[in-house]
Design a protein around this motif. Structure first.
Motif, PDB file in Angstrom:
ATOM      1  N   LEU A 152       5.755 -17.216 -21.065  1.00 33.83           N
ATOM      2  CA  LEU A 152       5.898 -18.338 -22.001  1.00 33.83           C
ATOM      3  C   LEU A 152       5.655 -19.671 -21.307  1.00 33.83           C
ATOM      4  O   LEU A 152       5.881 -19.805 -20.107  1.00 33.83           O
ATOM      5  N   SER A 153       5.246 -20.651 -22.085  1.00 33.26           N
ATOM      6  CA  SER A 153       5.154 -22.019 -21.553  1.00 33.26           C
ATOM      7  C   SER A 153       6.565 -22.567 -21.363  1.00 33.26           C
ATOM      8  O   SER A 153       7.541 -22.026 -21.903  1.00 33.26           O
ATOM      9  N   GLY A 154       6.673 -23.669 -20.629  1.00 31.20           N
ATOM     10  CA  GLY A 154       7.982 -24.293 -20.425  1.00 31.20           C
ATOM     11  C   GLY A 154       8.630 -24.700 -21.736  1.00 31.20           C
ATOM     12  O   GLY A 154       9.835 -24.515 -21.940  1.00 31.20           O
ATOM     13  N   GLY A 155       7.823 -25.246 -22.660  1.00 29.89           N
ATOM     14  CA  GLY A 155       8.366 -25.656 -23.954  1.00 29.89           C
ATOM     15  C   GLY A 155       8.890 -24.474 -24.745  1.00 29.89           C
ATOM     16  O   GLY A 155       9.944 -24.552 -25.391  1.00 29.89           O
ATOM     17  N   ASP A 183       6.043 -30.914 -19.495  1.00 33.28           N
ATOM     18  CA  ASP A 183       4.920 -31.838 -19.693  1.00 33.28           C
ATOM     19  C   ASP A 183       5.063 -32.477 -21.076  1.00 33.28           C
ATOM     20  O   ASP A 183       5.584 -31.848 -21.997  1.00 33.28           O
ATOM     21  N   PRO A 184       4.563 -33.717 -21.223  1.00 33.77           N
ATOM     22  CA  PRO A 184       4.745 -34.429 -22.496  1.00 33.77           C
ATOM     23  C   PRO A 184       4.326 -33.627 -23.733  1.00 33.77           C
ATOM     24  O   PRO A 184       5.031 -33.628 -24.739  1.00 33.77           O
ATOM     25  N   GLU A 185       3.196 -32.898 -23.644  1.00 36.06           N
ATOM     26  CA  GLU A 185       2.747 -32.188 -24.859  1.00 36.06           C
ATOM     27  C   GLU A 185       3.665 -31.018 -25.216  1.00 36.06           C
ATOM     28  O   GLU A 185       3.664 -30.541 -26.348  1.00 36.06           O
ATOM     29  N   LEU A 186       4.449 -30.555 -24.244  1.00 29.81           N
ATOM     30  CA  LEU A 186       5.358 -29.428 -24.520  1.00 29.81           C
ATOM     31  C   LEU A 186       6.713 -29.896 -25.043  1.00 29.81           C
ATOM     32  O   LEU A 186       7.512 -29.090 -25.515  1.00 29.81           O
ATOM     33  N   THR A 187       6.979 -31.194 -24.940  1.00 30.22           N
ATOM     34  CA  THR A 187       8.289 -31.685 -25.391  1.00 30.22           C
ATOM     35  C   THR A 187       8.382 -31.711 -26.913  1.00 30.22           C
ATOM     36  O   THR A 187       9.477 -31.624 -27.469  1.00 30.22           O
ATOM     37  N   VAL A 188       7.246 -31.787 -27.578  1.00 30.34           N
ATOM     38  CA  VAL A 188       7.248 -31.995 -29.033  1.00 30.34           C
ATOM     39  C   VAL A 188       7.988 -30.870 -29.756  1.00 30.34           C
ATOM     40  O   VAL A 188       8.845 -31.118 -30.611  1.00 30.34           O
ATOM     41  N   GLU A 210      14.242 -39.508 -23.898  1.00 36.41           N
ATOM     42  CA  GLU A 210      13.327 -39.608 -25.049  1.00 36.41           C
ATOM     43  C   GLU A 210      13.858 -40.656 -26.020  1.00 36.41           C
ATOM     44  O   GLU A 210      14.698 -40.382 -26.871  1.00 36.41           O
ATOM     45  N   MET A 211      13.349 -41.876 -25.891  1.00 40.11           N
ATOM     46  CA  MET A 211      13.849 -42.975 -26.721  1.00 40.11           C
ATOM     47  C   MET A 211      13.527 -42.748 -28.207  1.00 40.11           C
ATOM     48  O   MET A 211      14.296 -43.127 -29.079  1.00 40.11           O
ATOM     49  N   GLY A 212      12.385 -42.113 -28.475  1.00 44.04           N
ATOM     50  CA  GLY A 212      12.016 -41.837 -29.866  1.00 44.04           C
ATOM     51  C   GLY A 212      13.033 -40.925 -30.537  1.00 44.04           C
ATOM     52  O   GLY A 212      13.427 -41.150 -31.689  1.00 44.04           O
ATOM     53  N   PHE A 213      13.477 -39.905 -29.810  1.00 46.59           N
ATOM     54  CA  PHE A 213      14.492 -38.992 -30.354  1.00 46.59           C
ATOM     55  C   PHE A 213      15.799 -39.745 -30.589  1.00 46.59           C
ATOM     56  O   PHE A 213      16.435 -39.605 -31.644  1.00 46.59           O
TER      57      PHE A 213
END
Length: 256
Positions: A152-155, A183-188, A210-213
């Motif tokens: 699996l990926s990290g995300g 990685d940023p793309e996996l945080t979503v 994650e300021m957006g969260f």
């Protein structure tokens, strides 16, 4: 209407490592269904605060109440912990998700979810299997149920870790920088899973960069620095009109 049941109450918490103070009299409350985002620079005591809540670290002074029960109470300036049975009962109501996923590498995704309910809660496999499978569907990982973590990926691994925690049916979820190793793309995907939990009114404390969260999903935001809570506010006020200079400076750097 906001639920006024207090789920977590930390009063005057002190913690030192090798005589160096890390938490300097922290007090906070988290109500039922609240999502508390904890932000601040590295070394401010954020992770230690969470680790004290689930007894990975013991406090030196102060008191901790979970759903009205004392996990630790102040006694002559020192923290006195509840007996082991009470601690187990209280801690069974909370689950923590870490920076590192801590999955069992020799077990499939599904086996990782089943492990704690079977062996900690002594549940029957036919009781917990539908719950585990539903959580994998919810986190978008049902097709990975027979895969091993290394595939699996990290995300994806972090989403498995969240599903595994939810499999214990906790009342409170603690997240310690759950996306910082990704990685940023996996945080979503991970943040979307956490946003979904917030919408379902899970009580959560989330230590995050994650300021957006924090802005979108939190009920309240606290800013910690040097072992103190510098500022606490609703997200809109916190980000649009911070009161303290330390907060302003931190946000200026983070929101560049």
């Amino acid at each position: 209407m906001e639920n006024s049941t207090i789920m977590i109450q930390m009063s005057d918490i002190y913690k030192s490592f090798n005589n160096i103070p890390v938490l300097k009299g922290i007090s906070l409350e988290v109500k039922k269904s609240e999502v508390l985002a904890v932000i601040g620079p590295s070394g401010s005591g954020k992770s230690t605060l969470l680790r004290c809540l689930n007894t990975l670290e013991t406090i030196d002074g102060g008191s901790i109440k979970i759903k009205g029960e004392y996990l630790a109470k102040n006694s002559d300036g020192k923290a006195e912990y509840a007996d082991k049975k009470t601690q187990k009962h209280i801690l069974g109501q909370m689950c923590m998700v870490f920076q590192q996923f801590n999955l069992f590498p020799h077990m499939t995704v599904l086996e990782n979810l089943l492990e704690a309910p079977l062996h900690v809660k002594n549940m029957k496999k036919n009781e917990i299997l539908p719950v585990a499978e539903e959580l994998l569907r919810k986190t978008g990982l049902f097709d990975k149920r027979d895969a091993y973590p290394s595939r699996l990926s990290g995300g994806q691994q972090q989403r498995v870790a969240i599903a595994r925690a939810l499999c214990m049916s906790p009342d409170i979820m603690l997240f310690d920088e759950p996306t910082s190793a990704l990685d940023p793309e996996l945080t979503v995907g991970v943040l979307n899973t956490m946003r979904q939990l917030a919408e379902e009114q899970m009580t959560m404390i989330v230590v995050t960069h994650e300021m957006g969260f924090a802005r979108d999903a939190a009920s309240n935001v606290i800013f910690m620095a040097d072992g103190n809570i510098i500022e606490k506010a609703k997200p809109h006020d916190f980000f649009s009109n911070p009161q303290e200079e330390r907060t302003k400076s931190f946000l200026k750097n983070m929101l560049k």
